[in-house]
Write a protein that holds these residues in place. Structure first.
Motif, PDB file in Angstrom:
ATOM      1  N   ASP A 117      -5.529  20.322   5.238  1.00 26.97           N
ATOM      2  CA  ASP A 117      -5.705  21.775   5.240  1.00 26.97           C
ATOM      3  C   ASP A 117      -4.351  22.465   5.423  1.00 26.97           C
ATOM      4  OD1 ASP A 117      -6.449  24.425   5.615  1.00 26.97           O
ATOM      5  OD2 ASP A 117      -8.191  23.928   6.828  1.00 26.97           O
ATOM      6  N   TYR A 118      -3.965  23.248   4.449  1.00 25.91           N
ATOM      7  CA  TYR A 118      -2.660  23.920   4.472  1.00 25.91           C
ATOM      8  C   TYR A 118      -2.546  24.938   5.604  1.00 25.91           C
ATOM      9  CZ  TYR A 118      -4.755  28.189   2.570  1.00 25.91           C
ATOM     10  OH  TYR A 118      -5.513  29.324   2.411  1.00 25.91           O
ATOM     11  N   LYS A 119      -3.694  25.390   6.142  1.00 23.25           N
ATOM     12  CA  LYS A 119      -3.646  26.416   7.202  1.00 23.25           C
ATOM     13  C   LYS A 119      -3.092  25.848   8.504  1.00 23.25           C
ATOM     14  CE  LYS A 119      -8.020  27.627   6.644  1.00 23.25           C
ATOM     15  NZ  LYS A 119      -8.347  26.938   5.361  1.00 23.25           N
ATOM     16  N   ASN A 120      -3.100  24.545   8.658  1.00 23.62           N
ATOM     17  CA  ASN A 120      -2.555  23.934   9.875  1.00 23.62           C
ATOM     18  C   ASN A 120      -1.035  23.757   9.791  1.00 23.62           C
ATOM     19  OD1 ASN A 120      -5.133  23.658  11.054  1.00 23.62           O
ATOM     20  ND2 ASN A 120      -5.487  21.766   9.908  1.00 23.62           N
ATOM     21  N   TYR A 121      -0.564  23.259   8.677  1.00 23.72           N
ATOM     22  CA  TYR A 121       0.868  23.092   8.424  1.00 23.72           C
ATOM     23  C   TYR A 121       1.047  22.626   6.987  1.00 23.72           C
ATOM     24  CZ  TYR A 121      -0.718  18.470   9.936  1.00 23.72           C
ATOM     25  OH  TYR A 121      -1.439  17.318  10.106  1.00 23.72           O
ATOM     26  N   SER A 122       2.284  22.704   6.498  1.00 28.01           N
ATOM     27  CA  SER A 122       2.605  22.248   5.156  1.00 28.01           C
ATOM     28  C   SER A 122       3.112  20.813   5.209  1.00 28.01           C
ATOM     29  CB  SER A 122       3.679  23.158   4.545  1.00 28.01           C
ATOM     30  OG  SER A 122       4.041  22.721   3.259  1.00 28.01           O
ATOM     31  N   LEU A 123       2.721  20.015   4.203  1.00 23.94           N
ATOM     32  CA  LEU A 123       3.112  18.607   4.214  1.00 23.94           C
ATOM     33  C   LEU A 123       3.168  18.067   2.784  1.00 23.94           C
ATOM     34  CD1 LEU A 123       3.665  16.211   6.214  1.00 23.94           C
ATOM     35  CD2 LEU A 123       1.266  15.596   5.926  1.00 23.94           C
ATOM     36  N   PHE A 124       4.208  17.289   2.505  1.00 24.81           N
ATOM     37  CA  PHE A 124       4.310  16.542   1.254  1.00 24.81           C
ATOM     38  C   PHE A 124       5.123  15.299   1.569  1.00 24.81           C
ATOM     39  CE2 PHE A 124       5.633  15.185  -2.876  1.00 24.81           C
ATOM     40  CZ  PHE A 124       4.730  15.705  -3.798  1.00 24.81           C
ATOM     41  N   ASP A 125       4.446  14.234   1.977  1.00 25.63           N
ATOM     42  CA  ASP A 125       5.102  13.000   2.409  1.00 25.63           C
ATOM     43  C   ASP A 125       4.515  11.819   1.654  1.00 25.63           C
ATOM     44  OD1 ASP A 125       6.514  14.497   4.203  1.00 25.63           O
ATOM     45  OD2 ASP A 125       5.672  13.577   5.997  1.00 25.63           O
ATOM     46  N   LEU A 126       5.345  10.811   1.427  1.00 18.18           N
ATOM     47  CA  LEU A 126       4.901   9.608   0.731  1.00 18.18           C
ATOM     48  C   LEU A 126       5.532   8.392   1.387  1.00 18.18           C
ATOM     49  CD1 LEU A 126       3.359   8.623  -1.902  1.00 18.18           C
ATOM     50  CD2 LEU A 126       5.577   8.681  -3.028  1.00 18.18           C
ATOM     51  N   ASP A 127       4.699   7.437   1.796  1.00 20.23           N
ATOM     52  CA  ASP A 127       5.175   6.177   2.368  1.00 20.23           C
ATOM     53  C   ASP A 127       4.813   5.041   1.426  1.00 20.23           C
ATOM     54  OD1 ASP A 127       5.977   7.581   4.592  1.00 20.23           O
ATOM     55  OD2 ASP A 127       4.273   6.991   5.827  1.00 20.23           O
ATOM     56  N   THR A 159       0.840  -1.191   0.000  1.00 21.47           N
ATOM     57  CA  THR A 159       0.000   0.000   0.000  1.00 21.47           C
ATOM     58  C   THR A 159       0.877   1.244   0.000  1.00 21.47           C
ATOM     59  OG1 THR A 159      -1.956   1.030   1.031  1.00 21.47           O
ATOM     60  CG2 THR A 159      -0.200   0.282   2.508  1.00 21.47           C
ATOM     61  N   VAL A 160       0.269   2.382  -0.357  1.00 21.75           N
ATOM     62  CA  VAL A 160       0.986   3.654  -0.404  1.00 21.75           C
ATOM     63  C   VAL A 160       0.125   4.709   0.263  1.00 21.75           C
ATOM     64  CG1 VAL A 160       1.998   5.425  -1.894  1.00 21.75           C
ATOM     65  CG2 VAL A 160       2.084   3.012  -2.595  1.00 21.75           C
ATOM     66  N   ARG A 161       0.773   5.537   1.072  1.00 21.90           N
ATOM     67  CA  ARG A 161       0.087   6.673   1.689  1.00 21.90           C
ATOM     68  C   ARG A 161       0.762   7.946   1.214  1.00 21.90           C
ATOM     69  NH1 ARG A 161       0.375   9.397   7.482  1.00 21.90           N
ATOM     70  NH2 ARG A 161       2.555   9.219   6.935  1.00 21.90           N
ATOM     71  N   ALA A 162      -0.034   8.822   0.581  1.00 23.56           N
ATOM     72  CA  ALA A 162       0.501  10.058   0.001  1.00 23.56           C
ATOM     73  C   ALA A 162      -0.236  11.247   0.597  1.00 23.56           C
ATOM     74  CB  ALA A 162       0.339  10.044  -1.516  1.00 23.56           C
ATOM     75  N   CYS A 163       0.464  12.072   1.357  1.00 18.74           N
ATOM     76  CA  CYS A 163      -0.149  13.223   2.031  1.00 18.74           C
ATOM     77  C   CYS A 163       0.362  14.525   1.415  1.00 18.74           C
ATOM     78  CB  CYS A 163       0.180  13.211   3.523  1.00 18.74           C
ATOM     79  SG  CYS A 163      -0.473  11.792   4.416  1.00 18.74           S
ATOM     80  N   TYR A 164      -0.557  15.451   1.167  1.00 21.29           N
ATOM     81  CA  TYR A 164      -0.170  16.741   0.595  1.00 21.29           C
ATOM     82  C   TYR A 164      -1.067  17.834   1.157  1.00 21.29           C
ATOM     83  CZ  TYR A 164      -4.308  16.904  -2.430  1.00 21.29           C
ATOM     84  OH  TYR A 164      -5.602  16.977  -2.895  1.00 21.29           O
ATOM     85  N   THR A 165      -0.603  19.067   1.050  1.00 19.33           N
ATOM     86  CA  THR A 165      -1.395  20.236   1.422  1.00 19.33           C
ATOM     87  C   THR A 165      -1.351  21.251   0.271  1.00 19.33           C
ATOM     88  OG1 THR A 165       0.545  21.202   2.515  1.00 19.33           O
ATOM     89  CG2 THR A 165      -1.028  20.011   3.910  1.00 19.33           C
ATOM     90  N   ASN A 218       0.214  21.914  -4.890  1.00 24.58           N
ATOM     91  CA  ASN A 218       1.087  20.803  -4.527  1.00 24.58           C
ATOM     92  C   ASN A 218       0.533  19.465  -4.982  1.00 24.58           C
ATOM     93  OD1 ASN A 218       2.991  22.426  -3.366  1.00 24.58           O
ATOM     94  ND2 ASN A 218       2.307  22.102  -1.263  1.00 24.58           N
ATOM     95  N   GLY A 219      -0.803  19.391  -5.103  1.00 22.42           N
ATOM     96  CA  GLY A 219      -1.423  18.130  -5.504  1.00 22.42           C
ATOM     97  C   GLY A 219      -0.964  17.648  -6.859  1.00 22.42           C
ATOM     98  N   CYS A 220      -0.761  18.565  -7.810  1.00 28.64           N
ATOM     99  CA  CYS A 220      -0.333  18.116  -9.142  1.00 28.64           C
ATOM    100  C   CYS A 220       1.085  17.544  -9.088  1.00 28.64           C
ATOM    101  CB  CYS A 220      -0.467  19.229 -10.169  1.00 28.64           C
ATOM    102  SG  CYS A 220       0.627  20.645  -9.955  1.00 28.64           S
ATOM    103  N   HIS A 221       1.935  18.049  -8.177  1.00 30.06           N
ATOM    104  CA  HIS A 221       3.253  17.444  -7.978  1.00 30.06           C
ATOM    105  C   HIS A 221       3.100  16.008  -7.476  1.00 30.06           C
ATOM    106  CE1 HIS A 221       6.405  20.320  -8.799  1.00 30.06           C
ATOM    107  NE2 HIS A 221       5.755  21.270  -8.155  1.00 30.06           N
TER     108      HIS A 221
END
Length: 321
Positions: free
Chosen positions: A227-237, A166-172, A178-181
């Motif tokens: 929600d980007y207002k909480n913090y920025s995130l671009f992580d992939l597991d 499985t893969v978990r992909a988180c973005y803000t 950032n989603g298109c990246h």
């Protein structure tokens, strides 16, 4: 005609249209201007940053002073005609891209490096692709992780996982930003999306965000938009059968974990850090320019059509406009 001019110059004249952050603004943390078009041009001996353009003259002036650029101004057409560039970076808002793109082609530029998304809609993207073919220009779209050597180490390591569980992909910051990246990265790593299921929608007026379960050819991905207002995130597991790969903070760190015998429980297995890659993410623009000028594959219209087609399908399915 100008666009038929053969480029024989050893040092290529470069022009940047749009003087914002990715063009050459300072890094908000340490002010080193690393991940920018201007930095890449300035550090490449094959290039000369000859001019910059912006609708705001003061911003263009400050930019030119910062990077020691001899020509600046607000009249893009005039500057392009004066400089006769080989490479043009388009760093303006997306709705301005097509007009700037046509001006760059008409100036004789043979390389156009464009920020993503390349166009506000598919029709505009199609027109731009046709014009690029007419003018025989190479178009690079700044999906920067494809340049980063760390991500090529990652792709080489994928077979060692012996299958993806499985893969978990988180973005803000929205699907279009950032989603298109993230979509580009997922398509690159796991192939086309066969089908998807929307799991949640964040109807933010500035950065509408979609979460979905994506069924790729070789993996199931939980795409999680926050929600980007909480913090920025671009992580992939990426959780495989024989290990795990983690992309942290956009790619500043890439960790490779292997399966080991558990230290505490006999007969159990666990994951342990095998190696960590870092140090190349901050230089992705440099690597991209080197890669493009050496004739290696760069993301362009082919990749952008795939990305935007999937995004439009997801937007339609979610009810977003």
């Amino acid at each position: 005609l100008m666009y038929k001019r053969k480029n024989s110059r050893k040092v290529k004249k470069c022009v940047i249209i749009g003087c914002g952050q990715i063009a050459g603004g300072s890094d908000p943390v340490d002010g080193t201007f690393i991940r920018t078009h201007a930095k890449a041009y300035k550090e490449n001996p094959k290039c000369h940053l000859s001019a910059v353009c912006d609708t705001n003259r003061n911003r263009a002036k400050r930019f030119a002073e910062k990077w020691n650029v001899p020509v600046y101004g607000t009249n893009t057409c005039k500057i392009l005609k004066e400089v006769n560039p080989d490479i043009v970076s388009i760093c303006t808002p997306t709705n301005c891209h097509e007009n700037d793109f046509v001006l760059a082609l008409q100036s004789g530029a043979k390389y156009i490096w464009m920020e993503k998304p390349a166009a506000p809609d598919m029709k505009s993207l199609q027109r731009m692709e046709r014009k690029a073919k007419k003018f025989a220009a190479q178009v690079w779209i700044n999906y920067s992780r494809r340049y980063d050597p760390g991500f090529h180490i990652l792709t080489d390591a994928l077979p060692g996982l012996k299958g993806v569980q499985t893969v978990r992909a988180c973005y803000t910051k929205g699907l279009h930003h950032n989603g298109c990246h993230m979509i580009d990265l997922l398509l690159w790593l796991f192939g086309p999306v066969k089908n998807f299921e929307i799991t949640s929608v964040l109807r933010d007026p500035h950065y509408p965000t979609i979460s979905a379960r994506l069924q790729h050819r070789n993996a199931v991905v939980d795409l999680i938009g926050l929600d980007y207002k909480n913090y920025s995130l671009f992580d992939l597991d990426i959780l495989g059968n024989k290990g795990c790969i983690k992309i942290i903070d956009g790619g500043r760190k890439i960790q490779f974990e292997k399966v080991i015998n558990d230290k505490f429980y006999k007969g159990y297995k666990s994951l342990a850090l095998q190696k960590e890659h870092s140090g190349t993410y901050e230089q992705f623009m440099k690597f991209g320019l080197d890669r493009g000028l050496s004739g290696q594959d760069m993301p362009g219209f082919k990749e952008e059509f795939k990305i935007q087609t999937l995004i439009q399908r997801m937007i339609s399915a979610s009810g977003l406009k």
